[in-house]
Design a protein around this motif. Structure first.
Motif, short mmCIF file in Angstrom:
data_model
loop_
_atom_site.label_atom_id
_atom_site.label_comp_id
_atom_site.label_asym_id
_atom_site.label_seq_id
_atom_site.Cartn_x
_atom_site.Cartn_y
_atom_site.Cartn_z
N LEU A 40 0.74 -1.14 0.07
CA LEU A 40 0.00 0.08 -0.10
C LEU A 40 0.82 1.13 0.12
O LEU A 40 2.15 1.28 0.17
CB LEU A 40 -0.93 0.09 1.20
N VAL A 41 0.14 2.73 -0.42
CA VAL A 41 0.89 3.77 -0.35
C VAL A 41 1.50 3.97 0.99
O VAL A 41 1.00 3.92 2.11
CB VAL A 41 -0.04 4.61 -0.75
N ASN A 42 2.85 4.17 1.00
CA ASN A 42 3.74 4.29 2.29
C ASN A 42 3.43 3.49 3.55
O ASN A 42 3.42 3.77 4.47
CB ASN A 42 3.18 5.71 2.87
N GLY A 43 3.20 2.27 2.97
CA GLY A 43 3.19 0.98 3.80
C GLY A 43 1.68 0.88 4.42
O GLY A 43 1.60 0.05 5.32
N GLY A 44 0.56 1.81 4.23
CA GLY A 44 -0.51 1.89 4.96
C GLY A 44 -0.75 2.70 5.79
O GLY A 44 0.27 3.53 6.17
N LEU A 45 -1.96 2.96 6.25
CA LEU A 45 -2.48 4.15 7.06
C LEU A 45 -1.69 4.11 8.34
O LEU A 45 -1.08 5.13 8.55
CB LEU A 45 -3.79 3.98 7.36
N ALA A 46 -1.40 3.03 9.22
CA ALA A 46 -0.64 3.12 10.24
C ALA A 46 0.67 3.24 10.34
O ALA A 46 1.14 4.19 11.12
CB ALA A 46 -0.92 1.84 11.35
N THR A 47 1.41 2.80 9.17
CA THR A 47 2.77 2.97 9.01
C THR A 47 2.93 4.30 8.61
O THR A 47 3.93 5.01 9.03
CB THR A 47 3.19 1.90 7.83
N ASP A 48 2.11 5.00 7.90
CA ASP A 48 2.28 6.39 7.36
C ASP A 48 2.28 7.33 8.65
O ASP A 48 3.19 8.24 8.93
CB ASP A 48 1.11 6.61 6.21
N ILE A 49 1.05 7.06 9.40
CA ILE A 49 0.96 7.89 10.42
C ILE A 49 2.34 7.91 11.58
O ILE A 49 2.65 8.88 11.91
CB ILE A 49 -0.31 7.60 11.51
N PHE A 63 11.41 -0.06 7.87
CA PHE A 63 10.16 -0.88 8.14
C PHE A 63 10.48 -2.08 7.25
O PHE A 63 10.83 -2.39 6.26
CB PHE A 63 8.98 -0.24 7.46
N GLU A 64 10.25 -3.29 8.22
CA GLU A 64 10.29 -4.67 7.70
C GLU A 64 8.97 -5.41 7.98
O GLU A 64 8.71 -5.52 9.34
CB GLU A 64 11.41 -5.36 8.50
N GLN A 65 8.26 -5.76 7.10
CA GLN A 65 6.94 -6.70 7.26
C GLN A 65 7.26 -8.06 7.68
O GLN A 65 7.89 -8.59 6.63
CB GLN A 65 6.08 -6.43 6.08
N VAL A 66 6.62 -8.54 8.71
CA VAL A 66 7.00 -9.96 9.01
C VAL A 66 5.89 -10.42 9.78
O VAL A 66 4.76 -9.77 10.05
CB VAL A 66 8.14 -10.01 9.85
#
Length: 245
Positions: A40-49, A63-66
């Protein structure tokens, strides 16, 4: 001015305008659209905030998604500095320090628009078939109520399509998650359903900063401060809007 002196002066000026970061933080989360998802754009809503607030507080981040279990263990072990999307749990305070709430998750029932069903307490719903995603936890009371007619399905998309087709009377999902997936459904499905007003449960969303990071209290304080400032200056609302919320 000699060429070398001009170069030194220019370098000094650049340092003045570049942000000086206290440290580079290692962020992690599992895939949970629209909150956290690398696609998602900028890693999603929570990631962006979270990354925006941390940057404003002086922290660069990666950021690393696991998977969730690995993310939580990694924060406890100190492999990661910040877990982006954590609900408060007393046991997790042994792993990290929680921030204040920065988002609120509301789990809500969804019904067909023409269905007069109401929800004030779970006993009202004992005769209503409810599509639930297999393996999900919704609330302690809901999960423990054996009189509810829960119909397990693979995902929310299947649940809401069954609802629109009148195969169940209700489904249930986090409001932001439901809105994210409903926006990707056909107009027929999307227009056939609506949320019931009363939420089943509410859970505040926090960052969890590893106790292995010696600056965990400072990171939390800076994050909380910048979230408050973002809400005051309108940048928080703009991020919500950019992510369709």
């Amino acid at each position: 001015m000699p060429r070398f002196s001009r170069a030194v002066a220019l370098f000094g000026a650049l340092l003045l305008v570049q942000p000086v970061y206290a440290q580079r933080l290692r962020l992690t989360a599992d895939a949970w659209p629209p909150f956290t998802d690398a696609t998602l754009v900028n890693g999603g809503l929570a990631t962006d905030i979270v990354t925006t607030a941390l940057a404003r507080a002086g922290y660069a981040s990666d950021f690393e998604q696991v998977p969730w279990a690995r993310a939580l263990k990694g924060v406890g072990d100190g492999r990661y500095d910040v877990l982006i999307n954590a609900w408060y749990d007393e046991a997790r305070t042994q792993l990290g320090e929680f921030s204040a709430e920065y988002l609120l998750n509301r789990v809500r029932f969804i019904k067909r628009r023409e269905d007069p069903i109401e929800f004030e307490n779970l006993a009202q719903l004992h005769e209503a078939p409810i599509a639930v995603v297999r393996g999900y936890a919704y609330s302690a009371a809901f999960d423990a109520d054996t009189q509810l007619q829960k119909i397990p399905v693979h995902n929310f998309a299947m649940a809401v399509r069954m609802l629109a087709a009148e195969r169940v009377r209700l489904t249930v999902e986090d409001e932001y998650v439901a809105r994210f997936y409903l926006a990707r459904e056909s107009a027929r499905v999307r227009n056939a359903v609506e949320f019931l007003p009363r939420p089943l449960s509410e859970n505040s969303l926090h960052i969890l900063v590893s106790l292995k990071n010696p600056e965990h209290a400072q990171i939390v304080a800076g994050f909380d401060r910048e979230i408050a400032r973002m809400k005051a200056d309108g940048s928080y609302a703009r991020l919500m809007k950019q992510h369709g919320m």
